[in-house]
Each structure stands twice: as structure tokens, then as C-alpha cells.
Design an enzyme around this catalytic site. Structure first.
Site, PDB file in Angstrom:
ATOM      1  N   LYS A 138      -5.966  -4.201  -8.286  1.00  0.00           N
ATOM      2  CA  LYS A 138      -7.172  -4.221  -8.008  1.00  0.00           C
ATOM      3  C   LYS A 138      -7.418  -3.514  -6.780  1.00  0.00           C
ATOM      4  O   LYS A 138      -8.824  -2.935  -6.682  1.00  0.00           O
ATOM      5  CB  LYS A 138      -7.574  -5.857  -7.799  1.00  0.00           C
ATOM      6  CG  LYS A 138      -7.695  -6.626  -8.947  1.00  0.00           C
ATOM      7  CD  LYS A 138      -8.563  -8.080  -8.697  1.00  0.00           C
ATOM      8  CE  LYS A 138      -8.485  -8.908  -9.910  1.00  0.00           C
ATOM      9  NZ  LYS A 138      -8.918 -10.236  -9.536  1.00  0.00           N
ATOM     10  N   GLY A 139      -6.533  -3.326  -5.987  1.00  0.00           N
ATOM     11  CA  GLY A 139      -6.885  -2.636  -4.859  1.00  0.00           C
ATOM     12  C   GLY A 139      -7.935  -3.159  -3.898  1.00  0.00           C
ATOM     13  O   GLY A 139      -8.900  -2.301  -3.346  1.00  0.00           O
TER      14      GLY A 139
ATOM     15  N   GLY B 243       0.968  -1.125  -0.048  1.00  0.00           N
ATOM     16  CA  GLY B 243      -0.005  -0.016   0.002  1.00  0.00           C
ATOM     17  C   GLY B 243       0.734   1.255  -0.066  1.00  0.00           C
ATOM     18  O   GLY B 243       0.055   2.507   0.353  1.00  0.00           O
ATOM     19  N   THR B 244       1.838   1.069  -0.532  1.00  0.00           N
ATOM     20  CA  THR B 244       2.851   2.271  -0.564  1.00  0.00           C
ATOM     21  C   THR B 244       2.557   3.736  -1.239  1.00  0.00           C
ATOM     22  O   THR B 244       2.417   4.441  -0.918  1.00  0.00           O
ATOM     23  CB  THR B 244       4.187   2.014  -1.110  1.00  0.00           C
ATOM     24  OG1 THR B 244       4.487   0.610  -0.520  1.00  0.00           O
ATOM     25  CG2 THR B 244       5.393   2.619  -0.829  1.00  0.00           C
ATOM     26  N   THR B 245       1.844   3.340  -2.492  1.00  0.00           N
ATOM     27  CA  THR B 245       1.481   4.235  -3.375  1.00  0.00           C
ATOM     28  C   THR B 245       0.181   4.833  -2.862  1.00  0.00           C
ATOM     29  O   THR B 245      -0.063   6.152  -2.717  1.00  0.00           O
ATOM     30  CB  THR B 245       0.819   3.492  -4.574  1.00  0.00           C
ATOM     31  OG1 THR B 245       1.920   2.622  -5.010  1.00  0.00           O
ATOM     32  CG2 THR B 245       0.468   4.361  -5.920  1.00  0.00           C
ATOM     33  N   TRP B 246      -0.687   4.187  -2.261  1.00  0.00           N
ATOM     34  CA  TRP B 246      -1.825   4.739  -1.590  1.00  0.00           C
ATOM     35  C   TRP B 246      -1.375   5.741  -0.409  1.00  0.00           C
ATOM     36  O   TRP B 246      -1.795   6.856  -0.078  1.00  0.00           O
ATOM     37  CB  TRP B 246      -2.607   3.552  -0.956  1.00  0.00           C
ATOM     38  CG  TRP B 246      -4.097   3.943  -0.406  1.00  0.00           C
ATOM     39  CD1 TRP B 246      -4.783   5.008  -0.703  1.00  0.00           C
ATOM     40  CD2 TRP B 246      -4.975   2.955   0.183  1.00  0.00           C
ATOM     41  NE1 TRP B 246      -6.009   4.908  -0.150  1.00  0.00           N
ATOM     42  CE2 TRP B 246      -5.975   3.853   0.593  1.00  0.00           C
ATOM     43  CE3 TRP B 246      -4.719   1.873   0.999  1.00  0.00           C
ATOM     44  CZ2 TRP B 246      -7.208   3.241   1.336  1.00  0.00           C
ATOM     45  CZ3 TRP B 246      -5.966   1.241   1.411  1.00  0.00           C
ATOM     46  CH2 TRP B 246      -7.177   1.674   1.720  1.00  0.00           C
TER      47      TRP B 246
ATOM     48  N   HIS C 296      11.720   0.934   1.622  1.00  0.00           N
ATOM     49  CA  HIS C 296      11.198  -0.478   1.704  1.00  0.00           C
ATOM     50  C   HIS C 296      12.034  -1.333   2.536  1.00  0.00           C
ATOM     51  O   HIS C 296      12.082  -2.368   2.819  1.00  0.00           O
ATOM     52  CB  HIS C 296      11.087  -1.297   0.376  1.00  0.00           C
ATOM     53  CG  HIS C 296      10.003  -1.044  -0.581  1.00  0.00           C
ATOM     54  ND1 HIS C 296       8.861  -0.590   0.000  1.00  0.00           N
ATOM     55  CD2 HIS C 296       9.906  -1.128  -1.941  1.00  0.00           C
ATOM     56  CE1 HIS C 296       7.866  -0.390  -0.979  1.00  0.00           C
ATOM     57  NE2 HIS C 296       8.724  -0.489  -2.156  1.00  0.00           N
TER      58      HIS C 296
HETATM   59  P1  A3P Z   1      -3.066  -5.316  -5.849  1.00  0.00           P
HETATM   60  O1  A3P Z   1      -2.072  -5.574  -6.750  1.00  0.00           O
HETATM   61  O2  A3P Z   1      -3.528  -6.162  -4.778  1.00  0.00           O
HETATM   62  O3  A3P Z   1      -4.159  -4.609  -6.513  1.00  0.00           O
HETATM   63  P2  A3P Z   1       2.472  -0.626  -3.309  1.00  0.00           P
HETATM   64  O4  A3P Z   1       1.892   0.573  -3.325  1.00  0.00           O
HETATM   65  O5  A3P Z   1       3.082  -0.886  -1.903  1.00  0.00           O
HETATM   66  O6  A3P Z   1       3.412  -1.259  -4.442  1.00  0.00           O
HETATM   67  O7  A3P Z   1       1.256  -1.682  -3.371  1.00  0.00           O
HETATM   68  C1  A3P Z   1       0.444  -1.980  -4.600  1.00  0.00           C
HETATM   69  C2  A3P Z   1      -0.993  -2.465  -4.056  1.00  0.00           C
HETATM   70  O8  A3P Z   1      -1.722  -1.430  -3.676  1.00  0.00           O
HETATM   71  C3  A3P Z   1      -1.519  -3.043  -5.522  1.00  0.00           C
HETATM   72  O9  A3P Z   1      -2.464  -3.946  -4.975  1.00  0.00           O
HETATM   73  C4  A3P Z   1      -2.344  -1.683  -5.654  1.00  0.00           C
HETATM   74  O10 A3P Z   1      -3.375  -2.288  -6.769  1.00  0.00           O
HETATM   75  C5  A3P Z   1      -2.925  -1.220  -4.423  1.00  0.00           C
HETATM   76  N1  A3P Z   1      -3.116   0.095  -4.395  1.00  0.00           N
HETATM   77  C6  A3P Z   1      -2.600   1.003  -5.292  1.00  0.00           C
HETATM   78  N2  A3P Z   1      -3.009   2.443  -4.972  1.00  0.00           N
HETATM   79  C7  A3P Z   1      -4.272   1.998  -3.932  1.00  0.00           C
HETATM   80  C8  A3P Z   1      -5.013   2.964  -3.504  1.00  0.00           C
HETATM   81  N3  A3P Z   1      -5.184   4.253  -3.763  1.00  0.00           N
HETATM   82  N4  A3P Z   1      -5.863   2.446  -2.703  1.00  0.00           N
HETATM   83  C9  A3P Z   1      -5.809   1.139  -2.232  1.00  0.00           C
HETATM   84  N5  A3P Z   1      -4.877   0.150  -2.967  1.00  0.00           N
HETATM   85  C10 A3P Z   1      -4.239   0.588  -3.759  1.00  0.00           C
END
Ligand code: A3P
Length: 335
Positions: free
Chosen positions: A298-299, A83-86, A141
Site C-alpha cells: 500500500k505504501g 522502506g528499504t525498497t524505496w 538488515h
Molecule cells: P506496506 O506493506 O505498508 O505497504 P521494505 O522495502 O523495507 O520491504 O518495506 C516495504 C514497505 O514499503 C511496504 O509497506 C511497501 O508497500 C512500501 N513501499 C515500497 N516501495 C515504496 C515506495 N516507493 N514508496 C513508499 N513506500 C514504499
């Protein structure tokens, strides 16, 4: 007396000599470290208990010497795909909520990855980041145990997620980045490696525990968050996050719906459909290029159900239950 020009040349050559020494140490150390299979590249190396590829290992050594923190710096720490991006989007939006209107926000035009620097892809000479105003935000990370020492006195937000969803998300993501010289990584292989802890920045349980323990020792310095909690009760979690970042929501902001605005702005549904997150490439260091759209898949909670058998689910749950036993932390979903 030395002129300022010759002083700066002396300083530069001193710096270069120091860097050459690090390179020498790195080269010698690499010959001695245990090797495991990588997900993106061929090999990972076990460095003080954690599996890193050769570039992130070298960066870790470089940061140790050259990265300088300020007391007001705040770090987002996470294992890959948790959930880094989030969190980047959320932290940036909370800290900068007086700077941008929600109708025409920075995040409408720039991907969350660009909001603040990811230090693990730094190369020599390391940026000094003095152009960023306080509080500076950074992402990493690296597990707590292998952070450059100067970072450990700063504030951290840590995000974690059900290991089964992490495995699937990481396997799909890394398969896209995997070197074309290697055979594709099958899910069964990724599963075995994940269960053995052999995965970039892993073992995942060790990563989570490193921050969990530190958060118990210093709750004022480390905010420990779960992906699933933010999904299920975003407003509650955002209020906690804002208070921790030193920017609590005022009553007036709550009444005006600012918390909901940030939840909506940073939601998967909103970010994933923005043009800026659908096209183009994000570069990490010299070698890694990621399609921006691949940060949004998919999130969802529980997508592992579409990939893992009952036996695989039970094995991961048992490993994590065992590794986290007695810590007070539960990561695995029960159903
Ligand atoms: P999924 O592959 O299960 O869909 P990171 O940002 O740490 O790389 O993690 C990526 C995961 O967070 C992916 O999961 C991605 O779809 C999900 N993600 C990205 N943006 C998000 C958001 N705004 N809210 C919830 N999940 C999110």
C-alpha cells in the site's frame, strides 16, 4: 619453491579450512542459543541480543570473516518493511542521476532490489564486489551491534518507520513467505511476538536504537531517516540524502526540477505500476524467493488502523515509548 598453481591450491585449502572452522563454531553455538518462534521459518535464534533465522545468522558469521569494505562504501541499513525498497531506488537514482535519462531510466526496466547488493543473503564464498565502482552501495538488515567490524567505519543511511505499520507490513509479507509446513501465523501471534521483540532482526526498538545512538555519536557517518518524513516532505529529505551521499543537488538541478523527477520516479505510485515490479521473482540466498510485487503493497502511513484494536495500538505505543525513553527519539504516531 611452490609454483603459482600449487600456491593457489594452498590458499584455497587454507580458506576452506577457515570456512570449515566457522561452520564448526556455528554448529556448536546453535546448540546453546536461546530459541524463539520465527515468522517465516520455525525458529529464530538470539544472537548477541538479536533474533535471526539460522541462515542469516550463519551469513553474519561468514561476513565477519570474508566481507571486505572500502572506505567509500555506503550502506543502507533498515529493519524489514521500513522502506528499504524505496530507499534503494532513491539512493541509486541520486548517485546515478547523470547516467540515466528520466525518460528511459534503469528503474523502468529493473526492480529496486537489483540496484545494489543485499549482503545478508551472501553465502560462502562471499563476493568481493570489486566490479562495482565507488561509491559502492550495499543494503543490510543487521542491527548496528552485530555488523561485521570492518563496516562500522563506513557511511550509513538508516530508515525507520512507525512500529505499528512495520508490524502489519511485516506480518502480511512474512505470511506469504511462511513455510507451508507451519500453521499460518495469526495476527494476534505476530503481535505478541513483535511486542516481545521476537521477530527477524529484532527487537525492532533495539535495532532502531543501535543506529540512532550511533547517528548521535557520528552524524557525519550516519544519516537517520524516517519513512513518514520522506512521505510528508520528500524534497527536503531528498536534498539531505543527496548531500549526505556526497552528491548534493546543484542550484541548476533544483531549478530544472531534478529533485521532483527523482521523487516521482521512486514514488510508490510510479514503481508499483511498472511491469518489471509486477512480475517475476527475487531470490535471496539459496532458500528465499519473493514475488517482486510483494515489495509493493500500500505504501501508506497508518494502514495499521485497518488491523489493530485500540488496546493493541496502546500496547505497542507504550512499549516503544518506554524502550526509547530518554533517547530523544519518538517513533510512534500520536493520533
Ligand atoms: P506496506 O506493506 O505498508 O505497504 P521494505 O522495502 O523495507 O520491504 O518495506 C516495504 C514497505 O514499503 C511496504 O509497506 C511497501 O508497500 C512500501 N513501499 C515500497 N516501495 C515504496 C515506495 N516507493 N514508496 C513508499 N513506500 C514504499
Amino acid at each position: 619453491m611452490l609454483s603459482s598453481q600449487s600456491l593457489s591450491i594452498t590458499n584455497e585449502s587454507k580458506q576452506d579450512a577457515e570456512y570449515n572452522k566457522i561452520c564448526e563454531e556455528y554448529k556448536n553455538m546453535m546448540k546453546t542459543l536461546p530459541k524463539g518462534n520465527g515468522w517465516r521459518v520455525q525458529h529464530l535464534y538470539n544472537y548477541n541480543g538479536f533474533w535471526l533465522d539460522s541462515e542469516t545468522l550463519k551469513t553474519n558469521m561468514i561476513l565477519n570473516t570474508y566481507f571486505k569494505t572500502q572506505p567509500t562504501d555506503i550502506f543502507l541499513a533498515s529493519f524489514m518493511k521500513t522502506g528499504t525498497t524505496w530507499l534503494k531506488a532513491l539512493m541509486f537514482s541520486i548517485i546515478n542521476r547523470h547516467r540515466y535519462a528520466f525518460s528511459d531510466h534503469y528503474l523502468h526496466h529493473h526492480g529496486p532490489q537489483s540496484t545494489f547488493p543485499f549482503i545478508d543473503s551472501e553465502v560462502y564464498p562471499v563476493n568481493d564486489f570489486t566490479h562495482i565502482s565507488a561509491p559502492r552501495l550495499f543494503a543490510t538488515h543487521y542491527a548496528r551491534d552485530i555488523l561485521p567490524l570492518c563496516m562500522t567505519s563506513c557511511k550509513f543511511v538508516y530508515i525507520c518507520r512507525d512500529p505499528k505499520d512495520v508490524l502489519i507490513s511485516k506480518w502480511i509479507f512474512m505470511s506469504k513467505l511462511r513455510s507451508k509446513d507451519l500453521t499460518p501465523l495469526l495476527l494476534g501471534e505476530a503481535f505478541e511476538l513483535f511486542c516481545q521483540g521476537v521477530s527477524e532482526y529484532g527487537p525492532y526498538w533495539q535495532h532502531v536504537l543501535s543506529y540512532w545512538r550511533a547517528s548521535l555519536e557520528s552524524p557525519d557517518k550516519i544519516l537517520f531517516m524516517k519513512y513518514e518524513d520522506i512521505k510528508e516532505q520528500p524534497k527536503v529529505e531528498l536534498k539531505k540524502l543527496a548531500a549526505f551521499l556526497g552528491n548534493p543537488f546543484t542550484l541548476e538541478e533544483v531549478e530544472k526540477g531534478v529533485v521532483e523527477e527523482i521523487v516521482r520516479l521512486c514514488s510508490f505510485e510510479n514503481l508499483s505500476k511498472l511491469e518489471v515490479n509486477k512480475k517475476g521473482i527475487e531470490r535471496f540466498g539459496k532458500l528465499v524467493e519473493v514475488e517482486k510485487r510483494d515489495f509493493f503493497r500500500k505504501g501508506e502511513i497508518g494502514d495499521w488502523r485497518n488491523y489493530l484494536s485500540k488496546e493493541m495500538k496502546d500496547r505497542i505505543d507504550a512499549i516503544f515509548d518506554d524502550k526509547l525513553k530518554g533517547s530523544g527519539l519518538v517513533l510512534t504516531s500520536r493520533d
